[in-house]
Design a protein around this motif. Structure first.
Motif, PDB file in Angstrom:
ATOM      1  N   MET A  55       0.850  -1.196   0.000  1.00 40.32           N
ATOM      2  CA  MET A  55       0.000   0.000   0.000  1.00 40.32           C
ATOM      3  C   MET A  55       0.883   1.243   0.000  1.00 40.32           C
ATOM      4  O   MET A  55       1.882   1.314   0.705  1.00 40.32           O
ATOM      5  CB  MET A  55      -0.910   0.005   1.239  1.00 40.32           C
ATOM      6  CG  MET A  55      -1.807   1.246   1.326  1.00 40.32           C
ATOM      7  SD  MET A  55      -2.883   1.218   2.781  1.00 40.32           S
ATOM      8  CE  MET A  55      -3.936  -0.182   2.355  1.00 40.32           C
ATOM      9  N   ASN A  56       0.515   2.239  -0.810  1.00 42.87           N
ATOM     10  CA  ASN A  56       1.287   3.471  -0.874  1.00 42.87           C
ATOM     11  C   ASN A  56       1.077   4.290   0.376  1.00 42.87           C
ATOM     12  O   ASN A  56      -0.032   4.362   0.905  1.00 42.87           O
ATOM     13  CB  ASN A  56       0.864   4.298  -2.086  1.00 42.87           C
ATOM     14  CG  ASN A  56       1.236   3.629  -3.396  1.00 42.87           C
ATOM     15  OD1 ASN A  56       2.322   3.068  -3.507  1.00 42.87           O
ATOM     16  ND2 ASN A  56       0.340   3.662  -4.362  1.00 42.87           N
ATOM     17  N   SER A  78      -2.755  16.509   0.360  1.00 42.66           N
ATOM     18  CA  SER A  78      -3.487  16.091  -0.823  1.00 42.66           C
ATOM     19  C   SER A  78      -3.417  17.181  -1.878  1.00 42.66           C
ATOM     20  O   SER A  78      -3.557  18.362  -1.563  1.00 42.66           O
ATOM     21  CB  SER A  78      -4.941  15.791  -0.462  1.00 42.66           C
ATOM     22  OG  SER A  78      -5.668  15.408  -1.601  1.00 42.66           O
ATOM     23  N   ASP A 115      -4.701   6.019 -11.063  1.00 47.60           N
ATOM     24  CA  ASP A 115      -4.939   5.097  -9.952  1.00 47.60           C
ATOM     25  C   ASP A 115      -3.848   5.202  -8.897  1.00 47.60           C
ATOM     26  O   ASP A 115      -4.127   5.202  -7.685  1.00 47.60           O
ATOM     27  CB  ASP A 115      -5.015   3.654 -10.466  1.00 47.60           C
ATOM     28  CG  ASP A 115      -6.296   3.380 -11.229  1.00 47.60           C
ATOM     29  OD1 ASP A 115      -7.228   4.203 -11.129  1.00 47.60           O
ATOM     30  OD2 ASP A 115      -6.362   2.356 -11.923  1.00 47.60           O
ATOM     31  N   ASP A 116      -2.581   5.276  -9.325  1.00 45.59           N
ATOM     32  CA  ASP A 116      -1.488   5.352  -8.370  1.00 45.59           C
ATOM     33  C   ASP A 116      -1.571   6.624  -7.524  1.00 45.59           C
ATOM     34  O   ASP A 116      -1.431   6.582  -6.298  1.00 45.59           O
ATOM     35  CB  ASP A 116      -0.142   5.303  -9.093  1.00 45.59           C
ATOM     36  CG  ASP A 116       1.033   5.314  -8.126  1.00 45.59           C
ATOM     37  OD1 ASP A 116       1.382   4.241  -7.597  1.00 45.59           O
ATOM     38  OD2 ASP A 116       1.583   6.409  -7.881  1.00 45.59           O
ATOM     39  N   ARG A 166      -4.212   8.500  -6.971  1.00 43.08           N
ATOM     40  CA  ARG A 166      -5.389   8.443  -6.100  1.00 43.08           C
ATOM     41  C   ARG A 166      -5.118   7.574  -4.881  1.00 43.08           C
ATOM     42  O   ARG A 166      -5.541   7.910  -3.766  1.00 43.08           O
ATOM     43  CB  ARG A 166      -6.581   7.896  -6.874  1.00 43.08           C
ATOM     44  CG  ARG A 166      -7.274   8.920  -7.759  1.00 43.08           C
ATOM     45  CD  ARG A 166      -8.436   8.301  -8.511  1.00 43.08           C
ATOM     46  NE  ARG A 166      -9.124   9.288  -9.347  1.00 43.08           N
ATOM     47  CZ  ARG A 166      -9.978   8.965 -10.305  1.00 43.08           C
ATOM     48  NH1 ARG A 166     -10.252   7.685 -10.553  1.00 43.08           N
ATOM     49  NH2 ARG A 166     -10.558   9.916 -11.011  1.00 43.08           N
ATOM     50  N   ASN A 167      -4.437   6.462  -5.080  1.00 40.89           N
ATOM     51  CA  ASN A 167      -4.115   5.579  -3.962  1.00 40.89           C
ATOM     52  C   ASN A 167      -3.209   6.265  -2.948  1.00 40.89           C
ATOM     53  O   ASN A 167      -3.165   5.870  -1.777  1.00 40.89           O
ATOM     54  CB  ASN A 167      -3.456   4.295  -4.464  1.00 40.89           C
ATOM     55  CG  ASN A 167      -4.425   3.377  -5.175  1.00 40.89           C
ATOM     56  OD1 ASN A 167      -5.637   3.458  -4.951  1.00 40.89           O
ATOM     57  ND2 ASN A 167      -3.912   2.513  -6.048  1.00 40.89           N
ATOM     58  N   ARG A 168      -2.503   7.273  -3.384  1.00 39.41           N
ATOM     59  CA  ARG A 168      -1.629   8.024  -2.483  1.00 39.41           C
ATOM     60  C   ARG A 168      -2.377   9.163  -1.801  1.00 39.41           C
ATOM     61  O   ARG A 168      -1.784   9.945  -1.069  1.00 39.41           O
ATOM     62  CB  ARG A 168      -0.420   8.553  -3.255  1.00 39.41           C
ATOM     63  CG  ARG A 168       0.502   7.449  -3.799  1.00 39.41           C
ATOM     64  CD  ARG A 168       1.597   8.025  -4.688  1.00 39.41           C
ATOM     65  NE  ARG A 168       2.378   6.991  -5.344  1.00 39.41           N
ATOM     66  CZ  ARG A 168       3.544   6.505  -4.891  1.00 39.41           C
ATOM     67  NH1 ARG A 168       4.042   6.948  -3.757  1.00 39.41           N
ATOM     68  NH2 ARG A 168       4.183   5.577  -5.564  1.00 39.41           N
ATOM     69  N   TYR A 225       7.051   5.882 -10.085  1.00 43.53           N
ATOM     70  CA  TYR A 225       5.883   6.469  -9.429  1.00 43.53           C
ATOM     71  C   TYR A 225       6.242   7.176  -8.122  1.00 43.53           C
ATOM     72  O   TYR A 225       5.613   8.171  -7.760  1.00 43.53           O
ATOM     73  CB  TYR A 225       4.822   5.397  -9.190  1.00 43.53           C
ATOM     74  CG  TYR A 225       4.201   4.897 -10.468  1.00 43.53           C
ATOM     75  CD1 TYR A 225       3.290   5.682 -11.161  1.00 43.53           C
ATOM     76  CD2 TYR A 225       4.544   3.658 -10.991  1.00 43.53           C
ATOM     77  CE1 TYR A 225       2.726   5.244 -12.352  1.00 43.53           C
ATOM     78  CE2 TYR A 225       3.984   3.208 -12.188  1.00 43.53           C
ATOM     79  CZ  TYR A 225       3.084   4.012 -12.860  1.00 43.53           C
ATOM     80  OH  TYR A 225       2.533   3.574 -14.043  1.00 43.53           O
ATOM     81  N   GLU A 275       5.466  11.081  -7.432  1.00 39.55           N
ATOM     82  CA  GLU A 275       4.775  11.519  -6.216  1.00 39.55           C
ATOM     83  C   GLU A 275       5.559  12.599  -5.489  1.00 39.55           C
ATOM     84  O   GLU A 275       5.013  13.629  -5.089  1.00 39.55           O
ATOM     85  CB  GLU A 275       4.558  10.313  -5.304  1.00 39.55           C
ATOM     86  CG  GLU A 275       4.413  10.622  -3.817  1.00 39.55           C
ATOM     87  CD  GLU A 275       3.067  11.212  -3.449  1.00 39.55           C
ATOM     88  OE1 GLU A 275       2.873  11.482  -2.253  1.00 39.55           O
ATOM     89  OE2 GLU A 275       2.223  11.397  -4.336  1.00 39.55           O
TER      90      GLU A 275
END
Length: 246
Positions: free
Chosen positions: A1-2, A8, A26-27, A29-31, A112, A116
């Motif tokens: 899990m990130n 945000s 998706d990546d 958003r998962n963060r 990724y 980020e």
């Protein structure tokens, strides 16, 4: 899990390759970020006309208007961070990207974690820069409306609110407001507003005008704490009116 991000960020990913765009969205958003994906520049402009964005992650090889051109237009219209993400690794492409207005230039395949970190750090830097802007001390009103108590000062580069707050304007914002103040209470056609913003009105995407107005309203509300009374006249243009106008 990130891991959860330190803050945000509202992100637009503009990538015409569907699979890669979905992976990036998706990546991020998962963060913990608020992310929307778009396949071309037109879709991005439509989104910006009604939604605020902090960072645009932009592919260079887009269909229609390419990423270099989009970066240049965004830099003129809205205050956003721009990350170019491209397979072009040459120094000339990187140089052009920065000259067109990119803040960061990353090459594919992207890591990724690096994307980020770049996104969060760019957002933090831009937020700190905006907060550190000193209030303008010199006032030379070039246009003033007693009924509204909104004023353009410092040669039109500063907007003053009725409550005394100040907002530094970009070149396009200054051109837009100068025209609207000169025609206070009158509806200005979209074609005339576009002509004030560009020397090539036939090549100007009309969604960029809406994005500019929306972003300006948002910046005024956030900085001055009062709504700027620019009203849209459907199918015609915009009008700068008194807040008490029906």
């Amino acid at each position: 899990m990130n891991p959860a991000p330190s803050q945000s960020v509202r992100i637009a990913v503009v990538e015409d390759e569907d699979g890669l765009r979905e992976l990036l969205v998706d990546d991020l958003r998962n963060r913990g970020h608020a992310v929307e994906g778009f396949a071309n520049a037109e879709a991005l402009y439509r989104h910006l006309s009604v939604h605020p964005i902090d960072i645009v992650i932009l592919d260079v090889g887009l269909p229609g208007e390419d990423g270099f051109s989009v970066a240049s237009h965004l830099r003129q219209l809205v205050a956003v961070g721009i990350i170019l993400l491209t397979a072009r690794t040459g120094a000339k492409s990187m140089q052009r990207g920065f000259l067109e207005g990119a803040d960061i230039y990353l090459t594919k395949p992207v890591d990724y974690d690096v994307l980020e970190a770049a996104t969060v750090n760019l957002h933090r830097r831009l937020s700190s820069s905006a907060a550190a802007e000193a209030p303008v001390s010199k006032t030379t009103a070039v246009t003033y409306s007693p009924s509204m108590s909104w004023a353009l000062a410092d040669g039109g580069w500063t907007l003053r609110s009725p409550g005394g707050a100040s907002l530094s304007l970009s070149d396009p914002e200054r051109a837009l407001l100068s025209l609207l103040f000169r025609t206070l209470g009158e509806t200005v056609p979209r074609s005339k507003l576009v002509a004030a913003l560009t020397d090539a009105p036939l090549e100007f995407d009309p969604h960029r005008l809406d994005a500019l107005v929306y972003r300006l309203r948002s910046r005024v509300r956030e900085t001055c704490g009062e709504p700027l009374p620019i009203r849209s006249v459907r199918g015609t243009g915009y009008v700068l009116a008194s807040p008490c106008t029906a």
